[in-house]
Design an enzyme around this catalytic site. Structure first.
Site, mmCIF file in Angstrom:
data_model
loop_
_atom_site.group_PDB
_atom_site.id
_atom_site.type_symbol
_atom_site.label_atom_id
_atom_site.label_comp_id
_atom_site.label_asym_id
_atom_site.label_seq_id
_atom_site.Cartn_x
_atom_site.Cartn_y
_atom_site.Cartn_z
ATOM 1 N N ASP A 21 0.746 -1.304 0.097
ATOM 2 C CA ASP A 21 -0.069 -0.042 0.061
ATOM 3 C C ASP A 21 0.834 1.270 -0.041
ATOM 4 O OD1 ASP A 21 -2.310 1.360 0.066
ATOM 5 O OD2 ASP A 21 -2.659 1.187 2.021
ATOM 6 N N HIS A 38 2.887 3.438 -9.057
ATOM 7 C CA HIS A 38 2.653 2.037 -9.320
ATOM 8 C C HIS A 38 4.153 1.360 -9.975
ATOM 9 C CE1 HIS A 38 -1.227 2.133 -7.965
ATOM 10 N NE2 HIS A 38 -1.770 2.718 -8.908
ATOM 11 N N LEU A 132 10.644 -20.887 -4.018
ATOM 12 C CA LEU A 132 9.778 -20.158 -3.732
ATOM 13 C C LEU A 132 8.335 -20.191 -4.706
ATOM 14 C CD1 LEU A 132 9.115 -17.575 -1.779
ATOM 15 C CD2 LEU A 132 10.345 -16.280 -3.854
#
Ligand code: FPP
Length: 246
Positions: A21, A38, A132
């Site tokens: 955020d 972004h 991962l």
């Protein structure tokens, strides 16, 4: 000692989830367009994946686009979708080389077809990687996921595939988008907000929560290491007493 050296590698959280955020505020503070926040946020994603890989985290789940994010201006939604496609194209080789398996959760059919296609390609090509598991939550909402799960289970009960008495935690887990993922151990939210915002409500039942004021585009490897170190100083009791854990 550097931060990473202070981490006890035997006690790293197996599953870290992140609410990324603050992209908009990061841009606003600099007098830039939100979309530039972004773009810088996508760099922080790379940085975080690398840091997770270095510490041996097994699962990293990123809240990249919520069901509510569709209500943002079309230009911003388009930018986020384009950024997803360009990041996947640009980062695919690095992900693959580092043994990362890509996974997605959410209403993927809501995404533009080029994003769906790119995701499917990378998921297919990385499906045998096992270092991962990187899960992107896209058009994801936890209530939405729970409603879908209840409907599927109810349908199976109605058709005698599952009996009412057999519904338990594991049946529910098997019907969630996260069916192949373990519960979240550590949930991180950046930007100073202390909310869950409809993210993995079922899966964070026993997660440790970590909030930082850092805006997502400024999130660096060291910030992930700090969150892991903070986690390692907590006592996870799962309802038991301290004494029982000894
Ligand atoms: C929240 O910041 C962030 C998002 C809604 C999108 C997250 C997207 C990225 C980090 C970039 C690309 C991701 C990938 C996976 C390539 P906000 O816009 O709500 O910030 P604000 O609260 O300050 O307005």
């Amino acid at each position: 000692m550097s931060l990473i050296e202070q981490i006890d590698l035997a006690k790293v959280p197996n599953h870290i989830a992140v609410i990324m955020d603050g992209n908009g505020r990061w841009a606003k503070k600099r007098g830039l367009l939100r979309v530039l926040g972004h773009e810088k946020g996508a760099k922080a994603v790379q940085e975080t994946i690398e840091a997770a890989g270095k510490t041996g985290v097994g699962y990293l789940t990123l809240y990249a686009f919520s069901t509510e994010n569709w209500n943002r201006p079309k230009s911003e939604v388009d930018k986020l979708m384009n950024l997803l496609v360009s990041s996947l194209k640009k980062e695919f080789k690095t992900l693959h080389k580092n043994g990362i398996q890509l996974n997605v959760i959410g209403n993927i059919e809501d995404l533009p077809s080029k994003a769906q296609k790119e995701l499917q390609e990378v998921i297919e090509k990385t499906k045998n990687n096992n270092k991962l598991t990187l899960t992107l939550a896209l058009s994801y909402g936890s209530r939405d996921e729970i409603v879908k799960t209840v409907r599927e289970i109810a349908h199976k009960v109605k058709n005698n595939i599952i009996s009412l008495e057999n519904i338990d935690d594991s049946i529910i887990n098997e019907h969630l988008y996260t069916q192949n993922l373990p519960d979240v151990d550590l949930l991180i939210r950046t930007s100073g907000e202390q909310r869950i915002s409809n993210f993995l409500l079922w899966q964070i039942a026993y997660a440790e929560l970590y909030f930082t004021d850092i805006l997502w585009p400024d999130f660096k490897k060291e910030d992930l290491y700090k969150a892991i170190l903070n986690y390692q100083n907590r006592e996870r009791r799962f309802g038991k007493t301290s004494e029982q854990l000894k």
